[in-house]
Design a protein around this motif. Structure first.
Motif, PDB file in Angstrom:
ATOM      1  N   GLY A   1      38.705  16.027  19.804  1.00  0.00           N
ATOM      2  CA  GLY A   1      38.518  16.258  18.381  1.00  0.00           C
ATOM      3  C   GLY A   1      39.784  16.656  17.662  1.00  0.00           C
ATOM      4  O   GLY A   1      40.860  16.119  17.921  1.00  0.00           O
ATOM      5  N   ALA A   2      39.673  17.623  16.775  1.00  0.00           N
ATOM      6  CA  ALA A   2      40.754  18.026  15.886  1.00  0.00           C
ATOM      7  C   ALA A   2      41.888  18.704  16.648  1.00  0.00           C
ATOM      8  O   ALA A   2      41.734  19.135  17.793  1.00  0.00           O
ATOM      9  N   ILE A   3      43.028  18.834  15.992  1.00  0.00           N
ATOM     10  CA  ILE A   3      44.150  19.623  16.492  1.00  0.00           C
ATOM     11  C   ILE A   3      43.836  21.098  16.232  1.00  0.00           C
ATOM     12  O   ILE A   3      43.273  21.462  15.188  1.00  0.00           O
ATOM     13  N   ASP A   4      44.189  21.964  17.179  1.00  0.00           N
ATOM     14  CA  ASP A   4      43.836  23.383  17.064  1.00  0.00           C
ATOM     15  C   ASP A   4      44.338  24.008  15.770  1.00  0.00           C
ATOM     16  O   ASP A   4      43.615  24.782  15.111  1.00  0.00           O
ATOM     17  N   LEU A   5      45.558  23.678  15.364  1.00  0.00           N
ATOM     18  CA  LEU A   5      46.116  24.257  14.144  1.00  0.00           C
ATOM     19  C   LEU A   5      45.343  23.798  12.911  1.00  0.00           C
ATOM     20  O   LEU A   5      45.101  24.576  11.981  1.00  0.00           O
TER      21      LEU A   5
END
Length: 595
Positions: free
Chosen positions: A566-570
């Protein structure tokens, strides 16, 4: 004999030692004159200064962190420290103290860096180290974060594109003036990734002193880096590697051997950067297996500061063991004393010098300067170089991303790393970002939190601040694990095989533990929304890809099935902060420890 208060005057190195030490790295201009007293026939020892750092992590600017140290009057004070321009001045002060000197590092000079360095692929971090005058650096684990091909670019220079970011954005990149050393790391065909050793000589003829350096990574690099970044590399046993390389250096005429290794330990009790109280850690079994011939070990990785006279190995006798902490907050001043006639090493000593920089405001209040320690002024050329990269990245660093109800401190490790409220906030953001993938739980490794998150007076948080907290750009992976697998994985963080950390859980989760219980049985309870986790039931769990691939020793996550990325942590953290006018700081204790 004390050497004159002058700067070193390097001369060209002859090819003799290079021929003897096939496969070693040598640095241009590595011969320095022996001390005048020794050359004039006086009987005093010849001194060589080894100036050491480790784990700089692209900390171009002062990191708004401190070093806790005794002030000499019975008090412990917190001293603001770090920043590339201040580090350069501190190193210069030690070079002035040692006419014969060499500057070395024990790894992780780059990656997990401040935004102004990371945006430019850590080219500015290398530029700062060039200006500081580093000559040899052992490759650390984070230096592999962008892959070994990109690491070779940092050494050799050039603008080859190995990552999603564009190199050479502000200027042509000439590479590191210093030599990366990687004695234990080889390519698939057995050839070295970088040289194993390096040498530096001081003086000429009968006055010549030769110091050999062995540099290497920790064997567990593949568990600390995404697998594709080290694909095709092999990491050999550390002690075996050191014994072989040190023996070769001695046989070729080295008068002393200094090991630069990206592995380390920790001390107990009241912080003291020059102390060695109850040293523990993964460096110990390596030291215990060394053969005679190693004189000094410069270590890193744990971000701990210490100076130890390590004497547990009866074969070697005492070995001087040092570490300068993290982010350029300290620099280690090591003095080697040699007999001017026999060149035998007579003695060695070390101390950590605090790189005191401007006062700052922490989560707990102001951290003022201290008159008990030297204050350094930023070196102008380094400050100007850093400012150029800061200015170029300012539009990203200063961009507001949300508002917080209060400060969130990076919790200090006291035996067990805990994420605290900041870890909980990040775990909550990753859970929210992966709900569409069915996520019920998210976990964050506390060692992945790099600094505190301190909002402005009105609660504003900037992109630069959240980047400093988690600068890795990891993807979030959602997987299926049974309750039994989750428990076993959490136990891995608390077992006796390495550093201990309890994963920070997302909202609704509670993980209780008791370190007094045996290894492998320290988790005393796990609940989700108030109900015990069912060992047989499958749950959807989100973690960053570093953990999903078994990083930090959490191999249990590698068993997860039905994976989605999924998304990038930041990006998840930014979305979480911006989703409401004011994000409240998590107040619940989700990882209670029995006392």
């Amino acid at each position: 004999m004390t050497l004159p208060f002058t700067r070193s005057l390097p001369l060209l190195t002859t090819s003799l030692m290079a021929a003897l030490l096939a496969g070693c790295a040598t640095t241009p201009g590595t011969r320095q004159p022996a001390s005048p007293a020794a050359s004039s026939g006086q009987a005093g020892p010849i001194e060589v200064g080894v100036i050491a750092i480790n784990d700089f992590h692209g900390a171009l600017e002062p990191p708004n962190q401190s070093v806790d140290a005794p002030d000499g009057h019975g008090n412990e004070v917190s001293v603001p420290a770090g920043g590339g321009a201040w580090l350069a001045s501190a190193v210069d002060s030690l070079k002035a103290r040692h006419a014969n000197n060499v500057v070395v590092a024990a790894g992780d000079l780059t990656s997990a860096s401040q935004l102004a360095s990371s945006l430019y692929l850590d080219e500015p971090a290398v530029g700062v180290m060039n200006r500081v005058g580093v000559e040899f650096n052992a490759v650390g684990n984070h230096e592999f974060d962008r892959g070994w091909q990109e690491l070779r670019r940092l050494q050799n220079g050039g603008c080859e594109k190995n990552t999603r970011l564009q190199p050479c954005q502000l200027e042509p990149f000439k590479g590191a003036n210093y030599k990366y050393l990687a004695a234990s790391t080889t390519l698939a065909d057995g050839s070295p990734l970088f040289p194993a050793t390096g040498v530096k000589t001081f003086g000429e003829g009968k006055d010549r002193i030769t110091v050999g350096f062995v540099g290497l990574s920790l064997k567990s690099v593949p568990t600390l880096v995404a697998p594709d970044r080290v694909a095709g590399l092999k990491f050999a046993d550390e002690a075996d590697t050191i014994n072989r390389a040190a023996g070769q250096l001695k046989a070729a005429g080295a008068d002393a051997v200094v090991v630069l290794i990206h592995q380390g330990g920790r001390t107990a009790g009241t912080p003291d950067p020059n102390g060695c109280n109850e040293m523990t850690g993964d460096i110990q079994p390596i030291l215990d297996r060394l053969n005679p011939g190693v004189d000094v070990v410069v270590s890193g990785h744990t971000h701990w500061a210490y100076v130890c006279d390590y004497g547990a190995n009866p074969r070697t006798g005492p070995i001087l063991l040092t570490s300068a902490g993290v982010y350029g907050k300290l620099v280690t001043d090591i003095t080697l004393r040699f007999d001017p006639v026999t060149h035998k090493l007579l003695g060695r000593q070390a101390s950590n010098l605090i790189v005191q920089s401007p006062a700052y405001k922490s989560a707990k209040g102001e951290v003022p300067n201290s008159d008990a320690f030297p204050r350094f002024q930023p070196r102008e050329d380094v400050a100007a170089y850093i400012q150029r990269y800061k200015d170029a990245s300012l539009h990203l660093v200063a961009r507001p991303v949300g508002r917080l109800s209060g400060p969130l401190a990076k919790e200090e490790e006291n035996g067990v790393g805990k994420g605290g409220a900041l870890g909980n906030l990040i775990a909550d953001s990753q859970l929210a970002a992966t709900r569409k993938a069915g996520a019920q739980i998210a976990f964050l490794n506390p060692f992945g939190i790099r600094t505190s998150l301190i909002p402005a007076a009105d609660g504003t948080v900037t992109f630069g601040q959240i980047y400093a907290v988690e600068p890795f750009n990891n993807e979030i992976v959602t997987m299926s694990l049974t309750g039994a697998q989750i428990r076993a994985t959490l136990e891995q963080g608390l077992d006796d095989s390495g550093d201990k950390q309890i994963l920070a859980p997302s909202q609704g989760m509670r993980v209780a533990f008791d370190m007094r219980r045996p290894s492998g049985a320290r988790i005393t309870g796990i609940t989700l929304d108030g109900k015990p986790l069912d060992p047989a039931k499958s749950y959807r769990v989100s973690v960053v890809n570093f953990l999903a691939e078994g990083g930090d020793g959490f191999s249990g996550f590698a068993q997860g099935t039905e994976r989605t990325r999924g998304a990038i942590d930041l990006e998840a953290l930014e979305d979480w902060l911006s989703a409401v006018p004011l994000r409240k700081v998590p107040e619940d204790d989700r990882t209670p420890e029995a006392r």
